[in-house]
Design a protein around this motif. Structure first.
Motif, short mmCIF file in Angstrom:
data_model
loop_
_atom_site.label_atom_id
_atom_site.label_comp_id
_atom_site.label_asym_id
_atom_site.label_seq_id
_atom_site.Cartn_x
_atom_site.Cartn_y
_atom_site.Cartn_z
N PHE A 15 64.30 41.29 -19.57
CA PHE A 15 62.94 41.46 -20.16
C PHE A 15 62.22 42.40 -19.30
CE2 PHE A 15 64.26 37.96 -23.13
CZ PHE A 15 64.03 38.62 -24.13
N THR A 16 62.27 42.32 -17.96
CA THR A 16 61.63 43.18 -16.97
C THR A 16 62.09 44.79 -17.16
OG1 THR A 16 61.11 41.32 -15.49
CG2 THR A 16 61.01 43.74 -14.52
N ALA A 17 63.31 44.64 -17.43
CA ALA A 17 63.89 46.12 -17.54
C ALA A 17 63.49 46.70 -19.06
CB ALA A 17 65.34 46.16 -17.57
N ILE A 18 63.47 45.95 -20.00
CA ILE A 18 63.15 46.38 -21.14
C ILE A 18 61.63 46.55 -21.40
CG2 ILE A 18 62.79 45.72 -23.65
CD1 ILE A 18 65.54 43.79 -23.56
N TYR A 19 60.93 45.82 -20.68
CA TYR A 19 59.47 45.88 -20.52
C TYR A 19 59.12 47.29 -19.75
CZ TYR A 19 54.71 44.85 -19.47
OH TYR A 19 53.10 45.36 -19.17
N PHE A 20 59.66 47.38 -18.86
CA PHE A 20 59.65 48.96 -17.91
C PHE A 20 59.95 50.00 -18.78
CE2 PHE A 20 60.90 52.06 -15.22
CZ PHE A 20 59.77 52.27 -14.43
N ILE A 21 60.98 50.02 -19.44
CA ILE A 21 61.47 51.17 -20.15
C ILE A 21 60.46 51.67 -21.32
CG2 ILE A 21 63.18 51.82 -21.85
CD1 ILE A 21 65.04 50.42 -20.32
N VAL A 22 60.17 50.26 -22.02
CA VAL A 22 59.09 50.55 -23.02
C VAL A 22 57.68 51.08 -22.53
CG1 VAL A 22 57.44 49.26 -24.74
CG2 VAL A 22 59.87 49.12 -24.64
N PHE A 54 59.64 37.66 -24.61
CA PHE A 54 60.16 37.13 -23.35
C PHE A 54 59.40 35.61 -23.31
CE2 PHE A 54 59.30 37.21 -18.50
CZ PHE A 54 60.37 36.62 -18.17
N PHE A 55 58.12 35.87 -23.58
CA PHE A 55 57.11 34.49 -23.40
C PHE A 55 57.57 33.34 -24.32
CE2 PHE A 55 52.66 35.93 -22.31
CZ PHE A 55 53.05 36.88 -21.27
N SER A 56 58.60 33.55 -25.32
CA SER A 56 59.01 32.57 -26.25
C SER A 56 60.27 31.94 -25.54
CB SER A 56 59.40 33.19 -27.55
OG SER A 56 60.63 33.85 -27.54
N GLY A 62 57.31 30.16 -12.71
CA GLY A 62 57.75 31.42 -11.69
C GLY A 62 58.30 32.44 -12.35
N MET A 63 58.85 32.23 -13.40
CA MET A 63 59.24 33.41 -14.44
C MET A 63 58.18 34.87 -14.48
SD MET A 63 61.58 31.39 -17.09
CE MET A 63 62.76 32.77 -17.58
N LEU A 64 57.00 34.51 -14.63
CA LEU A 64 55.98 35.73 -14.72
C LEU A 64 55.81 36.03 -13.44
CD1 LEU A 64 53.80 34.44 -17.91
CD2 LEU A 64 55.43 36.38 -17.87
N THR A 65 55.79 35.31 -12.44
CA THR A 65 55.31 35.63 -11.17
C THR A 65 56.67 36.65 -10.51
OG1 THR A 65 54.08 33.72 -10.46
CG2 THR A 65 55.10 35.07 -8.55
N ILE A 66 57.92 36.29 -10.94
CA ILE A 66 58.75 37.22 -10.37
C ILE A 66 58.98 38.49 -11.17
CG2 ILE A 66 61.38 37.17 -10.36
CD1 ILE A 66 61.45 34.27 -9.98
N CYS A 67 58.44 38.23 -12.51
CA CYS A 67 58.68 39.57 -13.30
C CYS A 67 57.51 40.72 -12.96
CB CYS A 67 58.17 39.15 -14.71
SG CYS A 67 58.12 40.57 -15.91
N GLY A 68 56.33 39.99 -12.61
CA GLY A 68 54.97 40.94 -11.96
C GLY A 68 55.47 41.40 -10.82
N LEU A 71 58.02 44.33 -11.29
CA LEU A 71 57.46 45.47 -11.99
C LEU A 71 56.54 46.12 -10.86
CD1 LEU A 71 55.87 43.90 -15.17
CD2 LEU A 71 57.40 45.59 -14.92
N GLY A 72 56.14 45.52 -9.68
CA GLY A 72 55.46 46.23 -8.75
C GLY A 72 56.45 46.93 -8.07
N ILE A 73 57.62 46.26 -7.68
CA ILE A 73 58.59 46.94 -6.74
C ILE A 73 59.12 48.35 -7.62
CG2 ILE A 73 61.06 46.72 -5.94
CD1 ILE A 73 60.10 43.93 -5.37
N ILE A 74 59.39 48.21 -8.86
CA ILE A 74 59.92 49.21 -9.76
C ILE A 74 58.83 50.43 -9.98
CG2 ILE A 74 60.65 50.13 -12.00
CD1 ILE A 74 61.55 47.07 -12.65
N MET A 75 57.66 50.02 -9.88
CA MET A 75 56.76 50.98 -9.90
C MET A 75 56.60 51.70 -8.36
SD MET A 75 55.23 51.15 -12.75
CE MET A 75 53.57 51.66 -12.91
N LEU A 76 56.89 51.04 -7.28
CA LEU A 76 56.81 51.72 -6.04
C LEU A 76 58.06 52.58 -5.88
CD1 LEU A 76 55.90 51.79 -3.03
CD2 LEU A 76 57.62 49.79 -2.81
N LEU A 77 59.23 52.28 -6.45
CA LEU A 77 60.42 52.92 -6.25
C LEU A 77 60.29 54.23 -7.35
CD1 LEU A 77 63.04 50.20 -6.32
CD2 LEU A 77 62.19 51.63 -4.42
#
Length: 192
Positions: A15-22, A54-56, A62-68, A71-77
């Motif tokens: 879901f992090t990958a899908i969210y980032f692509i969108v 994803f929320f469902s 911890g799932m949203l903390t890891i997702c956040g 996302l931050g790491i992907i944005m940095l990269l």
């Protein structure tokens, strides 16, 4: 039972990958400087669709903390700087606490939580305001002076609170849209 397991990490990754692509596709409007501030509106609205699915599936802390964080790491990269890492962690952690407080069973609560989670996007704008001169100088070689001047004109020093509020309100709208689209998934997951 309450510890994250392999299935949870797979869901986070997918879901992090899908969210980032969108959101990356939606944020491409930023190539036109006048639309840069609108990213704080468009990303939470469009991102609400995959995030509500994803929320469902979230039933553990911890799932949203890891997702956040991811996302931050992907944005940095992808060249957006490091500010999205702390904002992703902060708003992901707050969202995790709110999910836990709702016992992972409140559809209306999850719309509100999506508004909170969406505020992570402010990290992409912090360098424009906090390190304004350096940011401007970094724009010049790749984008040219006209783009840099136009961007700075649409991103005044006082805009961060406005963008944060816009991300929250747009996150509510995105959560509402995503919640309606995936209503049957919420019912199946026992979220009312």
């Amino acid at each position: 039972m309450n510890k994250l397991q392999g299935k949870d990490f797979i869901n986070i990754g997918i879901f992090t990958a899908i969210y980032f692509i969108v959101i990356f596709a939606a944020a491409s409007i930023g190539f036109i400087p006048i639309f840069i501030p609108l990213i704080s509106v468009i990303v939470p609205i469009i991102g609400g669709i995959p995030m509500m699915l994803f929320f469902s599936k979230i039933k553990k802390f911890g799932m949203l903390t890891i997702c956040g964080l991811l996302l931050g790491i992907i944005m940095l990269l992808t060249g957006m700087g490091y500010w999205c890492i702390p904002t992703g962690l902060i708003f992901g952690l707050i969202s995790d606490f709110l999910m836990k407080a709702s016992r992972y069973q409140s559809a209306k609560g999850e719309i509100f939580i999506h508004g909170i989670f969406s505020m992570w996007v402010i990290g992409a704008f912090i360098p424009i305001v906090v390190t304004r001169d350096a940011y401007y100088q970094n724009l010049l070689p790749g984008y040219g002076q006209e783009y840099a001047d136009t961007l700075m004109a649409y991103m005044p020093d006082w805009i961060l609170p406005l963008l944060l509020a816009a991300a929250f309100v747009s996150g509510l709208a995105g959560g509402l849209i995503g919640g309606r689209i995936f209503k049957k998934h919420f019912k199946r997951a026992g979220i009312v």
